[in-house]
Design a protein around this motif. Structure first.
Motif, PDB file in Angstrom:
ATOM      1  N   ARG A  24      83.583  32.771  25.676  1.00 39.74           N
ATOM      2  CA  ARG A  24      82.391  32.810  26.071  1.00 39.74           C
ATOM      3  C   ARG A  24      81.583  32.907  24.746  1.00 39.74           C
ATOM      4  O   ARG A  24      81.718  33.931  24.171  1.00 39.74           O
ATOM      5  CB  ARG A  24      82.000  34.093  26.985  1.00 39.74           C
ATOM      6  CG  ARG A  24      80.383  33.900  27.436  1.00 39.74           C
ATOM      7  CD  ARG A  24      80.230  35.536  28.253  1.00 39.74           C
ATOM      8  NE  ARG A  24      79.034  35.164  28.775  1.00 39.74           N
ATOM      9  CZ  ARG A  24      77.789  35.684  28.427  1.00 39.74           C
ATOM     10  NH1 ARG A  24      77.689  35.891  27.007  1.00 39.74           N
ATOM     11  NH2 ARG A  24      76.617  35.519  28.908  1.00 39.74           N
ATOM     12  N   LEU A  25      80.589  31.915  24.216  1.00 43.18           N
ATOM     13  CA  LEU A  25      80.081  31.987  23.194  1.00 43.18           C
ATOM     14  C   LEU A  25      78.420  32.146  23.502  1.00 43.18           C
ATOM     15  O   LEU A  25      77.833  31.228  24.256  1.00 43.18           O
ATOM     16  CB  LEU A  25      80.332  30.886  22.352  1.00 43.18           C
ATOM     17  CG  LEU A  25      81.738  30.647  21.661  1.00 43.18           C
ATOM     18  CD1 LEU A  25      81.845  29.130  21.029  1.00 43.18           C
ATOM     19  CD2 LEU A  25      82.009  31.852  20.824  1.00 43.18           C
ATOM     20  N   ALA A  26      77.736  33.114  22.911  1.00 44.24           N
ATOM     21  CA  ALA A  26      76.154  32.872  22.934  1.00 44.24           C
ATOM     22  C   ALA A  26      75.846  31.675  22.146  1.00 44.24           C
ATOM     23  O   ALA A  26      76.408  31.444  21.106  1.00 44.24           O
ATOM     24  CB  ALA A  26      75.579  34.065  22.321  1.00 44.24           C
ATOM     25  N   THR A  27      74.567  31.069  22.563  1.00 47.40           N
ATOM     26  CA  THR A  27      74.471  29.744  21.908  1.00 47.40           C
ATOM     27  C   THR A  27      72.659  29.747  21.597  1.00 47.40           C
ATOM     28  O   THR A  27      72.111  30.227  22.255  1.00 47.40           O
ATOM     29  CB  THR A  27      74.783  28.394  22.908  1.00 47.40           C
ATOM     30  OG1 THR A  27      74.117  28.699  24.142  1.00 47.40           O
ATOM     31  CG2 THR A  27      76.300  28.368  22.804  1.00 47.40           C
ATOM     32  N   SER A  28      72.651  28.953  20.479  1.00 44.62           N
ATOM     33  CA  SER A  28      71.197  28.719  20.259  1.00 44.62           C
ATOM     34  C   SER A  28      71.106  26.985  20.164  1.00 44.62           C
ATOM     35  O   SER A  28      71.640  26.624  19.310  1.00 44.62           O
ATOM     36  CB  SER A  28      70.826  29.345  18.884  1.00 44.62           C
ATOM     37  OG  SER A  28      69.389  28.936  18.800  1.00 44.62           O
ATOM     38  N   LEU A  29      70.007  26.445  20.946  1.00 48.88           N
ATOM     39  CA  LEU A  29      69.901  24.917  20.814  1.00 48.88           C
ATOM     40  C   LEU A  29      69.037  24.687  19.692  1.00 48.88           C
ATOM     41  O   LEU A  29      67.847  25.112  19.880  1.00 48.88           O
ATOM     42  CB  LEU A  29      69.555  24.346  22.006  1.00 48.88           C
ATOM     43  CG  LEU A  29      69.377  22.998  22.143  1.00 48.88           C
ATOM     44  CD1 LEU A  29      70.637  22.216  21.680  1.00 48.88           C
ATOM     45  CD2 LEU A  29      68.825  22.403  23.700  1.00 48.88           C
ATOM     46  N   VAL A  30      69.227  23.890  18.615  1.00 45.73           N
ATOM     47  CA  VAL A  30      68.356  23.585  17.563  1.00 45.73           C
ATOM     48  C   VAL A  30      67.717  22.137  17.803  1.00 45.73           C
ATOM     49  O   VAL A  30      68.691  21.172  17.840  1.00 45.73           O
ATOM     50  CB  VAL A  30      68.903  23.774  16.120  1.00 45.73           C
ATOM     51  CG1 VAL A  30      67.900  23.368  15.054  1.00 45.73           C
ATOM     52  CG2 VAL A  30      69.073  25.143  16.057  1.00 45.73           C
ATOM     53  N   VAL A  31      66.666  21.890  17.970  1.00 44.78           N
ATOM     54  CA  VAL A  31      66.215  20.392  18.340  1.00 44.78           C
ATOM     55  C   VAL A  31      65.453  20.027  17.091  1.00 44.78           C
ATOM     56  O   VAL A  31      64.521  20.629  16.387  1.00 44.78           O
ATOM     57  CB  VAL A  31      65.180  20.645  19.648  1.00 44.78           C
ATOM     58  CG1 VAL A  31      64.415  19.289  19.885  1.00 44.78           C
ATOM     59  CG2 VAL A  31      65.833  21.327  20.816  1.00 44.78           C
ATOM     60  N   ARG A  32      65.797  18.695  16.754  1.00 41.84           N
ATOM     61  CA  ARG A  32      65.147  17.749  15.634  1.00 41.84           C
ATOM     62  C   ARG A  32      64.763  16.817  16.152  1.00 41.84           C
ATOM     63  O   ARG A  32      65.381  16.361  17.442  1.00 41.84           O
ATOM     64  CB  ARG A  32      66.156  17.707  14.683  1.00 41.84           C
ATOM     65  CG  ARG A  32      66.533  19.141  13.924  1.00 41.84           C
ATOM     66  CD  ARG A  32      65.304  19.565  12.968  1.00 41.84           C
ATOM     67  NE  ARG A  32      65.911  20.823  12.227  1.00 41.84           N
ATOM     68  CZ  ARG A  32      65.441  22.168  12.677  1.00 41.84           C
ATOM     69  NH1 ARG A  32      64.960  22.224  13.787  1.00 41.84           N
ATOM     70  NH2 ARG A  32      65.661  23.042  12.000  1.00 41.84           N
ATOM     71  N   GLU A  33      64.133  15.969  15.528  1.00 44.96           N
ATOM     72  CA  GLU A  33      63.642  14.462  16.097  1.00 44.96           C
ATOM     73  C   GLU A  33      64.637  13.720  16.607  1.00 44.96           C
ATOM     74  O   GLU A  33      64.629  12.962  17.184  1.00 44.96           O
ATOM     75  CB  GLU A  33      62.806  13.874  15.013  1.00 44.96           C
ATOM     76  CG  GLU A  33      61.252  14.800  14.870  1.00 44.96           C
ATOM     77  CD  GLU A  33      60.325  13.887  13.910  1.00 44.96           C
ATOM     78  OE1 GLU A  33      60.865  12.682  13.283  1.00 44.96           O
ATOM     79  OE2 GLU A  33      59.276  14.315  13.666  1.00 44.96           O
ATOM     80  N   ASP A  34      65.770  13.676  15.453  1.00 45.67           N
ATOM     81  CA  ASP A  34      66.860  12.999  15.799  1.00 45.67           C
ATOM     82  C   ASP A  34      68.229  13.552  16.226  1.00 45.67           C
ATOM     83  O   ASP A  34      69.305  12.953  16.208  1.00 45.67           O
ATOM     84  CB  ASP A  34      67.156  11.869  14.426  1.00 45.67           C
ATOM     85  CG  ASP A  34      67.483  12.890  13.404  1.00 45.67           C
ATOM     86  OD1 ASP A  34      67.096  14.168  13.573  1.00 45.67           O
ATOM     87  OD2 ASP A  34      67.999  12.675  12.332  1.00 45.67           O
ATOM     88  N   SER A  35      68.284  14.810  16.746  1.00 45.15           N
ATOM     89  CA  SER A  35      69.211  15.407  17.099  1.00 45.15           C
ATOM     90  C   SER A  35      69.080  16.777  17.904  1.00 45.15           C
ATOM     91  O   SER A  35      68.145  17.259  17.786  1.00 45.15           O
ATOM     92  CB  SER A  35      70.243  15.816  15.706  1.00 45.15           C
ATOM     93  OG  SER A  35      69.495  16.910  14.978  1.00 45.15           O
ATOM     94  N   LEU A  36      70.133  17.085  18.706  1.00 45.68           N
ATOM     95  CA  LEU A  36      70.179  18.157  19.283  1.00 45.68           C
ATOM     96  C   LEU A  36      71.525  18.954  18.932  1.00 45.68           C
ATOM     97  O   LEU A  36      72.556  18.297  19.251  1.00 45.68           O
ATOM     98  CB  LEU A  36      70.239  18.100  21.033  1.00 45.68           C
ATOM     99  CG  LEU A  36      69.073  17.420  21.623  1.00 45.68           C
ATOM    100  CD1 LEU A  36      69.134  17.195  22.960  1.00 45.68           C
ATOM    101  CD2 LEU A  36      67.496  18.512  21.371  1.00 45.68           C
ATOM    102  N   THR A  37      71.407  20.077  18.422  1.00 41.65           N
ATOM    103  CA  THR A  37      72.563  20.725  17.855  1.00 41.65           C
ATOM    104  C   THR A  37      72.771  22.120  18.418  1.00 41.65           C
ATOM    105  O   THR A  37      71.783  23.108  18.662  1.00 41.65           O
ATOM    106  CB  THR A  37      72.585  20.812  16.260  1.00 41.65           C
ATOM    107  OG1 THR A  37      72.259  19.694  15.733  1.00 41.65           O
ATOM    108  CG2 THR A  37      73.820  21.397  15.976  1.00 41.65           C
TER     109      THR A  37
END
Length: 203
Positions: free
Chosen positions: A45-58
């Motif tokens: 189980r990993l806590a996560t953070s979604l980083v949104v850029r114009e050309d990517s979702l990480t």
């Protein structure tokens, strides 16, 4: 926002853990220390953070919610992207970073690949009122779960993942070998911290 992912680890490679969630493989970028504690086929189980850029979702993954919250504060600072914020957490625990900021410890930040003296001074000012006070006793690093991979292989992989050359990693592993031999079960997290200190002094 994806707050966490939970499921069996399908693969680990190149700083990424693939976690199977409902039949879908979620690629999660993690610190070398976190990756060293994962095993293919075992649940996580990993806590996560979604980083949104114009050309990517990480999607970035963390051992717990405190690491994720600290990551989000770190990467919000001017000149600090998510990769550098993750590198900070690869070297220091959240509480160790709080102590470093509270005490104005530039050396602690300089130990992170990609941070020089000038940048460390700026970041100490930037984070001064944002990271908060330490929560308790600061461990050298979070213990990494034991597993079949020898400690030296885990440590070498962690150092290479932080950007050090394989030869530098070899030398750092050799330097901390005496300390590892004193431990009945070598703690890769503690050894990683010691290795980084040695590499920082050598530069």
């Amino acid at each position: 926002m994806i707050a966490f992912v939970q499921g069996p680890v399908a693969a680990i490679a190149g700083g990424v853990a693939v976690v199977e969630v409902g039949g879908v493989g979620m690629a999660v970028l993690c610190t070398p220390t976190t990756l060293a504690g994962l095993r293919v086929g075992e649940p996580v189980r990993l806590a996560t953070s979604l980083v949104v850029r114009e050309d990517s979702l990480t999607l970035f993954g963390f051992a717990d919610d405190d690491e994720r919250a600290t990551f989000e504060v770190l990467q919000a600072a001017p000149g600090v992207g998510p990769k550098l914020a993750q590198a900070m957490l690869g070297v220091h625990s959240p509480d160790a970073l709080r102590v470093a900021v509270a005490s104005g410890d530039e050396k602690a930040l300089i130990a992170v690949p990609g941070i020089g003296k000038a940048k460390a001074a700026k970041l100490l000012l930037e984070y001064k009122d944002k990271l908060g006070a330490p929560h308790g006793t600061v461990p050298a690093q979070k213990p990494v779960a034991s597993g079949p991979a020898p400690w030296h292989e885990q440590l070498h992989a962690a150092l290479v993942g932080l950007g050090y050359a394989p030869r530098e990693a070899d030398d750092a592993v050799a330097a901390v070998a005496p300390e590892a031999e004193l431990q009945s079960t070598p703690d890769v997290g503690v050894l990683l911290r010691l290795a980084l200190r040695g590499l920082n002094k050598a530069r």
